[in-house]
Design a protein around this motif. Structure first.
Motif, PDB file in Angstrom:
ATOM      1  N   LEU A 144     -25.850 -26.559 133.731  1.00 26.42           N
ATOM      2  CA  LEU A 144     -26.816 -27.594 133.350  1.00 26.42           C
ATOM      3  C   LEU A 144     -28.238 -27.039 133.355  1.00 26.42           C
ATOM      4  O   LEU A 144     -29.041 -27.332 132.468  1.00 26.42           O
ATOM      5  CB  LEU A 144     -26.733 -28.789 134.305  1.00 26.42           C
ATOM      6  CG  LEU A 144     -25.495 -29.675 134.134  1.00 26.42           C
ATOM      7  CD1 LEU A 144     -25.425 -30.700 135.255  1.00 26.42           C
ATOM      8  CD2 LEU A 144     -25.498 -30.376 132.782  1.00 26.42           C
ATOM      9  N   ARG A 145     -28.548 -26.238 134.335  1.00 23.36           N
ATOM     10  CA  ARG A 145     -29.905 -25.757 134.517  1.00 23.36           C
ATOM     11  C   ARG A 145     -30.273 -24.743 133.443  1.00 23.36           C
ATOM     12  O   ARG A 145     -31.400 -24.738 132.953  1.00 23.36           O
ATOM     13  CB  ARG A 145     -29.986 -25.099 135.898  1.00 23.36           C
ATOM     14  CG  ARG A 145     -31.349 -24.972 136.456  1.00 23.36           C
ATOM     15  CD  ARG A 145     -31.348 -24.988 137.968  1.00 23.36           C
ATOM     16  NE  ARG A 145     -30.811 -23.783 138.564  1.00 23.36           N
ATOM     17  CZ  ARG A 145     -30.880 -23.518 139.872  1.00 23.36           C
ATOM     18  NH1 ARG A 145     -31.435 -24.396 140.705  1.00 23.36           N
ATOM     19  NH2 ARG A 145     -30.387 -22.437 140.365  1.00 23.36           N
ATOM     20  N   GLU A 146     -29.319 -23.886 133.074  1.00 22.65           N
ATOM     21  CA  GLU A 146     -29.637 -22.789 132.175  1.00 22.65           C
ATOM     22  C   GLU A 146     -28.911 -22.870 130.827  1.00 22.65           C
ATOM     23  O   GLU A 146     -29.535 -22.819 129.772  1.00 22.65           O
ATOM     24  CB  GLU A 146     -29.321 -21.457 132.875  1.00 22.65           C
ATOM     25  CG  GLU A 146     -30.117 -21.315 134.193  1.00 22.65           C
ATOM     26  CD  GLU A 146     -29.729 -20.102 135.025  1.00 22.65           C
ATOM     27  OE1 GLU A 146     -29.019 -19.208 134.527  1.00 22.65           O
ATOM     28  OE2 GLU A 146     -30.146 -20.048 136.206  1.00 22.65           O
ATOM     29  N   SER A 147     -27.593 -23.018 130.869  1.00 23.73           N
ATOM     30  CA  SER A 147     -26.844 -22.928 129.604  1.00 23.73           C
ATOM     31  C   SER A 147     -27.091 -24.119 128.679  1.00 23.73           C
ATOM     32  O   SER A 147     -26.933 -24.007 127.472  1.00 23.73           O
ATOM     33  CB  SER A 147     -25.344 -22.794 129.890  1.00 23.73           C
ATOM     34  OG  SER A 147     -25.091 -21.648 130.669  1.00 23.73           O
ATOM     35  N   MET A 148     -27.453 -25.261 129.232  1.00 25.05           N
ATOM     36  CA  MET A 148     -27.695 -26.446 128.412  1.00 25.05           C
ATOM     37  C   MET A 148     -29.177 -26.597 128.059  1.00 25.05           C
ATOM     38  O   MET A 148     -29.574 -27.664 127.580  1.00 25.05           O
ATOM     39  CB  MET A 148     -27.234 -27.706 129.156  1.00 25.05           C
ATOM     40  CG  MET A 148     -25.758 -27.786 129.437  1.00 25.05           C
ATOM     41  SD  MET A 148     -24.772 -27.942 127.933  1.00 25.05           S
ATOM     42  CE  MET A 148     -23.916 -26.357 127.993  1.00 25.05           C
ATOM     43  N   ALA A 149     -29.959 -25.556 128.253  1.00 23.82           N
ATOM     44  CA  ALA A 149     -31.412 -25.678 128.080  1.00 23.82           C
ATOM     45  C   ALA A 149     -31.804 -26.206 126.703  1.00 23.82           C
ATOM     46  O   ALA A 149     -32.824 -26.874 126.557  1.00 23.82           O
ATOM     47  CB  ALA A 149     -32.079 -24.329 128.332  1.00 23.82           C
ATOM     48  N   GLY A 150     -31.006 -25.939 125.691  1.00 22.87           N
ATOM     49  CA  GLY A 150     -31.342 -26.371 124.335  1.00 22.87           C
ATOM     50  C   GLY A 150     -30.718 -27.699 123.936  1.00 22.87           C
ATOM     51  O   GLY A 150     -30.643 -28.008 122.748  1.00 22.87           O
ATOM     52  N   ASN A 151     -30.253 -28.456 124.905  1.00 23.14           N
ATOM     53  CA  ASN A 151     -29.566 -29.712 124.596  1.00 23.14           C
ATOM     54  C   ASN A 151     -30.216 -30.912 125.260  1.00 23.14           C
ATOM     55  O   ASN A 151     -30.609 -30.848 126.424  1.00 23.14           O
ATOM     56  CB  ASN A 151     -28.115 -29.660 125.104  1.00 23.14           C
ATOM     57  CG  ASN A 151     -27.237 -28.757 124.267  1.00 23.14           C
ATOM     58  OD1 ASN A 151     -26.650 -29.193 123.278  1.00 23.14           O
ATOM     59  ND2 ASN A 151     -27.180 -27.486 124.634  1.00 23.14           N
ATOM     60  N   GLU A 152     -30.262 -32.006 124.525  1.00 20.65           N
ATOM     61  CA  GLU A 152     -30.530 -33.292 125.150  1.00 20.65           C
ATOM     62  C   GLU A 152     -29.171 -33.828 125.583  1.00 20.65           C
ATOM     63  O   GLU A 152     -28.221 -33.845 124.790  1.00 20.65           O
ATOM     64  CB  GLU A 152     -31.188 -34.251 124.168  1.00 20.65           C
ATOM     65  CG  GLU A 152     -31.560 -35.562 124.824  1.00 20.65           C
ATOM     66  CD  GLU A 152     -32.283 -36.505 123.859  1.00 20.65           C
ATOM     67  OE1 GLU A 152     -32.277 -37.710 124.127  1.00 20.65           O
ATOM     68  OE2 GLU A 152     -32.834 -36.027 122.845  1.00 20.65           O
ATOM     69  N   LEU A 214     -30.397 -32.992 137.103  1.00 19.24           N
ATOM     70  CA  LEU A 214     -30.296 -31.772 136.299  1.00 19.24           C
ATOM     71  C   LEU A 214     -30.084 -32.074 134.819  1.00 19.24           C
ATOM     72  O   LEU A 214     -30.569 -31.355 133.949  1.00 19.24           O
ATOM     73  CB  LEU A 214     -29.120 -30.915 136.800  1.00 19.24           C
ATOM     74  CG  LEU A 214     -29.329 -30.169 138.121  1.00 19.24           C
ATOM     75  CD1 LEU A 214     -27.991 -29.707 138.689  1.00 19.24           C
ATOM     76  CD2 LEU A 214     -30.264 -28.973 137.905  1.00 19.24           C
ATOM     77  N   ASP A 291     -26.397 -32.823 122.760  1.00 15.43           N
ATOM     78  CA  ASP A 291     -26.538 -33.165 121.340  1.00 15.43           C
ATOM     79  C   ASP A 291     -26.241 -31.981 120.418  1.00 15.43           C
ATOM     80  O   ASP A 291     -25.787 -32.174 119.298  1.00 15.43           O
ATOM     81  CB  ASP A 291     -27.916 -33.783 121.028  1.00 15.43           C
ATOM     82  CG  ASP A 291     -29.069 -32.875 121.389  1.00 15.43           C
ATOM     83  OD1 ASP A 291     -28.868 -31.879 122.090  1.00 15.43           O
ATOM     84  OD2 ASP A 291     -30.202 -33.171 120.954  1.00 15.43           O
ATOM     85  N   PHE A 292     -26.460 -30.761 120.884  1.00 10.77           N
ATOM     86  CA  PHE A 292     -26.110 -29.617 120.047  1.00 10.77           C
ATOM     87  C   PHE A 292     -24.735 -29.057 120.365  1.00 10.77           C
ATOM     88  O   PHE A 292     -23.939 -28.811 119.472  1.00 10.77           O
ATOM     89  CB  PHE A 292     -27.205 -28.525 120.117  1.00 10.77           C
ATOM     90  CG  PHE A 292     -28.330 -28.812 119.158  1.00 10.77           C
ATOM     91  CD1 PHE A 292     -28.354 -28.246 117.893  1.00 10.77           C
ATOM     92  CD2 PHE A 292     -29.351 -29.698 119.498  1.00 10.77           C
ATOM     93  CE1 PHE A 292     -29.370 -28.536 116.989  1.00 10.77           C
ATOM     94  CE2 PHE A 292     -30.367 -29.998 118.607  1.00 10.77           C
ATOM     95  CZ  PHE A 292     -30.376 -29.411 117.351  1.00 10.77           C
ATOM     96  N   VAL A 293     -24.443 -28.883 121.637  1.00 10.01           N
ATOM     97  CA  VAL A 293     -23.186 -28.212 121.971  1.00 10.01           C
ATOM     98  C   VAL A 293     -21.974 -29.113 121.776  1.00 10.01           C
ATOM     99  O   VAL A 293     -20.870 -28.633 121.549  1.00 10.01           O
ATOM    100  CB  VAL A 293     -23.223 -27.641 123.410  1.00 10.01           C
ATOM    101  CG1 VAL A 293     -23.070 -28.719 124.453  1.00 10.01           C
ATOM    102  CG2 VAL A 293     -22.148 -26.564 123.585  1.00 10.01           C
ATOM    103  N   GLU A 295     -19.253 -31.638 123.519  1.00  8.50           N
ATOM    104  CA  GLU A 295     -18.782 -31.810 124.897  1.00  8.50           C
ATOM    105  C   GLU A 295     -18.172 -30.530 125.444  1.00  8.50           C
ATOM    106  O   GLU A 295     -17.286 -29.951 124.838  1.00  8.50           O
ATOM    107  CB  GLU A 295     -17.745 -32.929 124.983  1.00  8.50           C
ATOM    108  CG  GLU A 295     -17.249 -33.113 126.422  1.00  8.50           C
ATOM    109  CD  GLU A 295     -16.417 -34.360 126.631  1.00  8.50           C
ATOM    110  OE1 GLU A 295     -16.965 -35.460 126.572  1.00  8.50           O
ATOM    111  OE2 GLU A 295     -15.195 -34.224 126.856  1.00  8.50           O
ATOM    112  N   GLY A 329     -34.117 -27.615 137.511  1.00  4.84           N
ATOM    113  CA  GLY A 329     -34.107 -27.310 136.078  1.00  4.84           C
ATOM    114  C   GLY A 329     -35.488 -27.300 135.457  1.00  4.84           C
ATOM    115  O   GLY A 329     -35.755 -26.542 134.537  1.00  4.84           O
TER     116      GLY A 329
END
Lengths: 442, 442
Positions: A144-152, A214, A291-293, A295, A329
């Motif tokens: 959540l902190r790093e890998s999802m950085a580009g996602n809402e 996060l 929103d990008f990745v 689920e 985060g």
């Protein structure tokens, strides 16, 4: 190679002992990966004389963790004491204040004081890492902190308590009662002597509070969680769920809605085909909708000394590598206030189980109450009649039917109103059972 | 806040366009999380005049990605061109040599030149990040590189190709043939016009080569992978698997054995109850067995512009945060040589399907050959006889039986010898089918 990173480990229970063993076995691996050796420079436990089967040669012993936290002999304070106050809180504060990185597995402490402690870490330019605090060995905090950085993130949910999942899994697999499964869980060490904290959903709530912050960049707000445990779940519910294509799981769910963020912990009907439905026994799993990745789902051991130690070691490795990441985060000054979405406004499908005395018109009254509340029904199941010893004054036997309703999407307030109306009309015996259905993509 | 991190994006196809859109939407989120703004300072694509519906105001256009890679106007070179040589290779080299960080989604390039490029990144003190190269939106590279730091890994395996998984899922769900499902996959854009690369397992092999290196700390060795695609899988196999409690998945598996590391890509029977069996359609999943953490499984979208862009963005965010991590988990000088475990020595259970002409003694011959090879059988299924137009000189109809054998754990060499012996005896028609069974904990 840089100077060794000196750890002070506070607490030598199951997790603490596993961490010491992990570092003995994998220390070289971590040094190669991070470019920095890691050594246990100090330990703190109440009874230094107890034989724990650990090689602690060279480590300085402290009986007071606060003293160790302040000591110049360590760079990282590893808090494995537990509890949301007392020595755990005092020592973590002392460590951060004296410029030590902190690694902790303590969800209760963070759920209560996380924002304040994160701010303290920032102020002192150190890490506050806590991968082990949520879902044990599953790297959900880093994800959540790093890998999802580009996602809402729209929603995060998961099975976060192995005790509850073990009980529900066994109830389903073997048709046993809640009480029998809880007793077994206690025998096997999966549940505490006083299991309240797990089975009433509080442990899940603590972890959810961290996931929410996060995921949504909001201040931790563990007091604003709707919490319902699994003690009311009966074999009748489990069986009905199975027949209707669902399984019952205790989920923690945080979800962005139009009026704020819902945080809720409750038994949940999930479609059998969903990934989360298939997490059995003491395993944990967390799903994130970005929103990008889309689920993604992470599953694995949610507890146990070794799995927890794996996450503690990852946190230590990040510090050894020099990765300074904001604990929640984003810097604490950037955290938004948590706006609670009222549970009354929760939208979703509902499972309702009613025990209906066999009187003319009872069913019509129920249907009328649902209609009056604006609830439309997806399915209605009427189960075989049962003769039940009457609980009226005369003690005469009474015939009852179990009626199960599955609603289309509606609101919590509508369901509560309908159930109140039904109860007020006196057409049901006992309390209605109500279980929320979670809408899942697969 | 630090000076903005300037990106040069090479390739504006599906993924490149998604990355530009992601940065436009989530740029502020990334800046808040990392403490550093991120801007698209330059782009490179063959045809600058084409309208891609992207706002690229302020970005310098390059037609030659190598020139952009060398330009002083960028800090990070984002390679989304593809291919294991040509402009992709040349520009990534140029970027690293001129001290630019590189983010790439190019598994083919890394499978071939990964160690050399990682060394080049190290020498120049920059990152080579490639989360998007393996399993699309699933953060498996970071998980192996960082979260598993305290674990010795025994095995890593996964469904790494959405095209194959889509085809196998539909074959199973609808009883369709491989050819029909492939045609549908092509219609839906899940498979290329020339699908060889996907369906023959090469794409999976490239990704596996990276997972192997990350898991075992060995040099990438993509030429040492045993690769078998899914083109031989029939509806008969799918149906038999279903009846026996298995599903067939194309897995990439890397596993430590006594003689070295096995790397293999092949259709695999996995128990229906396993987490990996339940990954349907175009989804991907990767499972890792660590000695401390146990087994963790990550699942999610393995392809698609947006999911891939999510991983590219995470890599960019790590660079913005200043997290300098060795590309392959350890410095290249520390990578061990890859020692290949021979496929002949692979141990496991096997599914064997034989078409047996209905002659006296045929089955006894088969059983004898298996016994001679030291193989014991877990189950034998004989299926209904089928009249098949004879392929002998007279063209007379022939009666055949399908015989399915499930072996106990044995070796690849034993199975191959047994099948050769059976074929030599002339007791089977056509080629035997052989599918490996993967031993899974759940």
């Amino acid at each position: 190679m840089a100077k060794a990173l000196r750890l002070g480990i506070a607490g030598l229970g199951t997790v603490g002992a596993s961490v010491v063993r992990l570092l003995a076995k994998q220390g070289n691996r971590i040094a190669v990966k991070t470019g920095r050796a890691v050594e246990v420079a100090a330990v703190s436990a109440r009874d230094p004389s107890r034989d724990r089967g650990l090689d602690l040669t060279g480590a300085t012993w402290f009986t007071d963790p606060v003293e160790m936290a302040k000591s110049d002999g360590i760079d990282v304070f590893v808090e494995l004491i537990g509890g949301d106050n007392g020595p755990a809180e005092a020592s973590v504060r002392a460590a951060l204040e004296s410029g030590k990185h902190v690694v902790t597995a303590n969800k209760a402490l963070l759920a209560k004081h996380g924002v304040e402690l994160a701010a303290l870490a920032e102020k002192n330019g150190v890490n506050l890492n806590y991968e082990a605090a949520v879902a044990g060995g599953i790297p959900i905090v880093k994800t959540l902190r790093e890998s999802m950085a580009g996602n809402e993130i729209a929603r995060v949910y998961g099975i976060l308590n192995g005790t509850c999942n073990y009980i529900l899994t066994r109830m389903e697999a073997e048709g046993l009662s809640f009480g029998e499964c809880l007793a077994d869980a206690q025998r096997l060490g999966y549940a505490e002597a006083d299991p309240t904290f797990d089975i009433e959903g509080f442990d899940t709530a603590h972890k959810l509070a961290l996931l929410t912050s996060l995921s949504f960049g909001t201040k931790i707000s563990s007091d604003d969680i709707y919490v319902e445990g699994i003690t009311s779940i009966t074999t009748a519910d489990i069986q009905a769920a199975d027949e209707l294509g669902y399984r019952i799981k205790l989920l923690g769910v945080a979800q962005r809605t139009e009026t704020g963020i819902e945080q809720r912990v409750h038994p949940t009907m999930v479609p059998k085909s969903s990934a989360i439905a298939r997490i059995d026994g003491v395993l944990n799993a967390v799903a994130v909708d970005g929103d990008f990745v889309g689920e993604i789902v992470l599953a694995g051991p949610g507890a146990g000394g070794n799995a927890t130690a794996s996450s503690v070691a990852a946190d230590i490795a990040d510090i050894a590598r020099g990765d300074l990441s904001p604990a929640l985060g984003v810097p604490t000054a950037e955290l938004e206030d948590y706006v609670r979405a009222r549970m009354r406004l929760h939208e979703g499908g509902y499972y309702i189980r009613l025990s209906v005395p066999d009187r003319p018109g009872a069913f019509a009254e129920i249907a009328r109450s649902m209609a009056d509340a604006g609830i439309s029904l997806e399915s209605i199941v009427q189960r075989r009649r049962e003769q039940i010893a009457g609980d009226d004054a005369e003690g005469s036997p009474e015939v009852r039917q179990t009626v199960i309703l599955i609603t289309h999407e509606t609101t919590e307030v509508a369901v509560r109103e309908a159930l109140e109306a039904i109860c007020a009309k006196g057409v049901v015996a006992g309390s209605p059972q109500m279980i929320r259905i979670e809408k899942l993509s697969s």
